[in-house]
Scaffold this motif. Structure first.
Motif, short mmCIF file in Angstrom:
data_model
loop_
_atom_site.label_atom_id
_atom_site.label_comp_id
_atom_site.label_asym_id
_atom_site.label_seq_id
_atom_site.Cartn_x
_atom_site.Cartn_y
_atom_site.Cartn_z
N GLY A 295 3.41 6.78 -17.81
CA GLY A 295 3.69 7.42 -16.52
C GLY A 295 4.13 6.48 -15.43
O GLY A 295 4.44 6.92 -14.31
N LEU A 296 4.15 5.17 -15.71
CA LEU A 296 4.58 4.21 -14.69
C LEU A 296 6.07 4.39 -14.39
O LEU A 296 6.87 4.50 -15.32
CB LEU A 296 4.31 2.78 -15.16
CG LEU A 296 4.58 1.68 -14.13
CD1 LEU A 296 3.49 1.68 -13.06
CD2 LEU A 296 4.65 0.31 -14.81
N PRO A 297 6.47 4.40 -13.12
CA PRO A 297 7.90 4.50 -12.80
C PRO A 297 8.69 3.32 -13.37
O PRO A 297 8.12 2.29 -13.73
CB PRO A 297 7.91 4.47 -11.26
CG PRO A 297 6.55 4.93 -10.85
CD PRO A 297 5.62 4.41 -11.92
N SER A 298 10.00 3.46 -13.42
CA SER A 298 10.87 2.41 -13.91
C SER A 298 10.83 1.21 -12.98
O SER A 298 10.40 1.30 -11.82
CB SER A 298 12.31 2.92 -14.00
OG SER A 298 12.82 3.16 -12.69
N GLU B 273 12.53 1.84 -9.73
CA GLU B 273 11.74 2.60 -8.77
C GLU B 273 10.61 1.75 -8.19
O GLU B 273 10.27 1.84 -7.01
CB GLU B 273 11.18 3.86 -9.43
CG GLU B 273 12.23 4.91 -9.75
CD GLU B 273 12.99 5.35 -8.51
OE1 GLU B 273 12.35 5.64 -7.49
OE2 GLU B 273 14.23 5.38 -8.55
N LEU B 274 10.00 0.93 -9.05
CA LEU B 274 8.91 0.06 -8.58
C LEU B 274 9.41 -0.90 -7.51
O LEU B 274 8.72 -1.18 -6.54
CB LEU B 274 8.32 -0.71 -9.76
CG LEU B 274 7.52 0.12 -10.78
CD1 LEU B 274 7.17 -0.74 -11.98
CD2 LEU B 274 6.26 0.70 -10.14
N LYS B 275 10.61 -1.41 -7.71
CA LYS B 275 11.21 -2.32 -6.72
C LYS B 275 11.35 -1.61 -5.37
O LYS B 275 11.04 -2.18 -4.32
CB LYS B 275 12.56 -2.82 -7.22
CG LYS B 275 13.28 -3.75 -6.26
CD LYS B 275 14.63 -4.17 -6.82
CE LYS B 275 15.41 -5.00 -5.81
NZ LYS B 275 16.74 -5.40 -6.33
N LYS B 276 11.79 -0.36 -5.40
CA LYS B 276 11.94 0.42 -4.17
C LYS B 276 10.60 0.64 -3.49
O LYS B 276 10.52 0.72 -2.26
CB LYS B 276 12.60 1.76 -4.47
CG LYS B 276 14.06 1.68 -4.87
CD LYS B 276 14.62 3.07 -5.15
CE LYS B 276 16.07 3.01 -5.57
NZ LYS B 276 16.61 4.36 -5.89
N LEU B 277 9.55 0.73 -4.30
CA LEU B 277 8.21 0.95 -3.77
C LEU B 277 7.58 -0.35 -3.24
O LEU B 277 6.50 -0.32 -2.66
CB LEU B 277 7.31 1.57 -4.84
CG LEU B 277 7.64 3.00 -5.24
CD1 LEU B 277 6.86 3.39 -6.49
CD2 LEU B 277 7.34 3.97 -4.10
N GLY B 278 8.26 -1.48 -3.48
CA GLY B 278 7.80 -2.76 -2.96
C GLY B 278 7.00 -3.61 -3.93
O GLY B 278 6.46 -4.64 -3.54
#
Length: 268
Positions: A207-210, A213-218
């Motif tokens: 379920g962890l984002p790609s 996406e993680l980069k966008k989340l910081g």
């Protein structure tokens, strides 16, 4: 061994791209991961323990981890961070004694975890680890791991706040980053990243984002954890079981890495 600057490893946590670490478990896997294009090597504590015949969870003798550290730094040319579990002791005063041989063997980073212990205990261990590294003249990257999510500590609603509180305590004790395995909900990731004033590390998890996406989340760092060694060990079990049952050679050569490629990797 080609000494690697701890400065370069710290720098990888400040770059724009997320630092992706497929975790190694021995010198051979570390070399393969380096060859695949990794910018640094970080070990999986479980993968290391299993490969050396021990269970995960502070059961490995520290001298064996130091020996492994030297074996890995002897074959790679990029920074190495070793998973130091809970420092292999419940006594903070012994942390430096256990850590020094690992630093001397060339590690420029460690993970150190609270696990089943208290935040107060890990904070004391981090302080001792920082002092030991400074006495060796190494700006060790200390990645403090908290198992709030992995062990489902407290109610789901309390875990963001508990993680932020622990991260603040660990930072004040000398940690450079916070590792939160089991954290995978985007809203929780965003809330934690916005409050924690140091790089946040997450682990591959259902379920962890790609990574994008993680980069966008910081998020600054993404580890594979036990994922790769678990896949490898399962495949070994399948091949061994099949070979014992049938004696058939064909499955062992399907999708195998060429002997010549492996020889080339390890030829000095």
């Amino acid at each position: 061994m080609v000494p690697q600057s701890s400065t370069s490893f710290h720098g990888l946590h400040r770059q724009k791209d997320i630092l992706i670490l497929p975790n190694a478990w021995d010198a051979g896997s570390a070399k393969l991961i380096e060859d695949a294009g990794a910018k640094a090597i970080a070990t999986s504590s479980a993968g290391v323990a299993w490969a050396l015949g021990y269970p995960d969870g502070d059961a490995l003798p520290p001298r064996m981890l130091a020996d492994l550290t030297a074996k890995i730094t002897d074959v790679i040319r990029i920074p190495l961070s070793m998973d130091f579990e809970g420092a292999y002791t419940k006594n903070p005063s012994k942390v430096g004694e256990n850590l020094k041989p690992i630093i001397d063997a060339g590690a420029v980073g460690i993970n150190i975890e609270d696990g089943e212990g208290t935040p107060e205990l890990l904070a004391k261990k981090i302080e001792k680890a920082r002092k030991a590294a400074q006495s060796d003249g190494v700006n060790l990257f200390i990645n403090a791991r908290t198992d709030v999510y992995l062990q489902e500590i407290g109610s789901p609603e309390s875990r963001v706040g508990e993680t932020i509180d622990r991260a603040s305590r660990y930072r004040d004790s000398g940690a450079d980053g916070i590792f939160v395995p089991g954290l995978c909900e985007p809203a929780d990731i965003e809330a934690i990243v916005s409050e924690i004033k140091m790089p946040v590390n997450v682990m591959a998890y259902p379920g962890l984002p790609s990574a994008k996406e993680l980069k966008k989340l910081g998020v600054h760092r993404l580890s594979s954890g036990t994922g790769i060694p678990q896949m490898i060990w399962n495949r070994v079990a399948e091949l061994a079981t099949d070979f014992l049952a049938t004696g058939d050679s064909k499955p062992m050569f399907k999708n195998s890495m060429a002997y010549s490629k492996l020889q080339e990797l390890f030829t000095r």
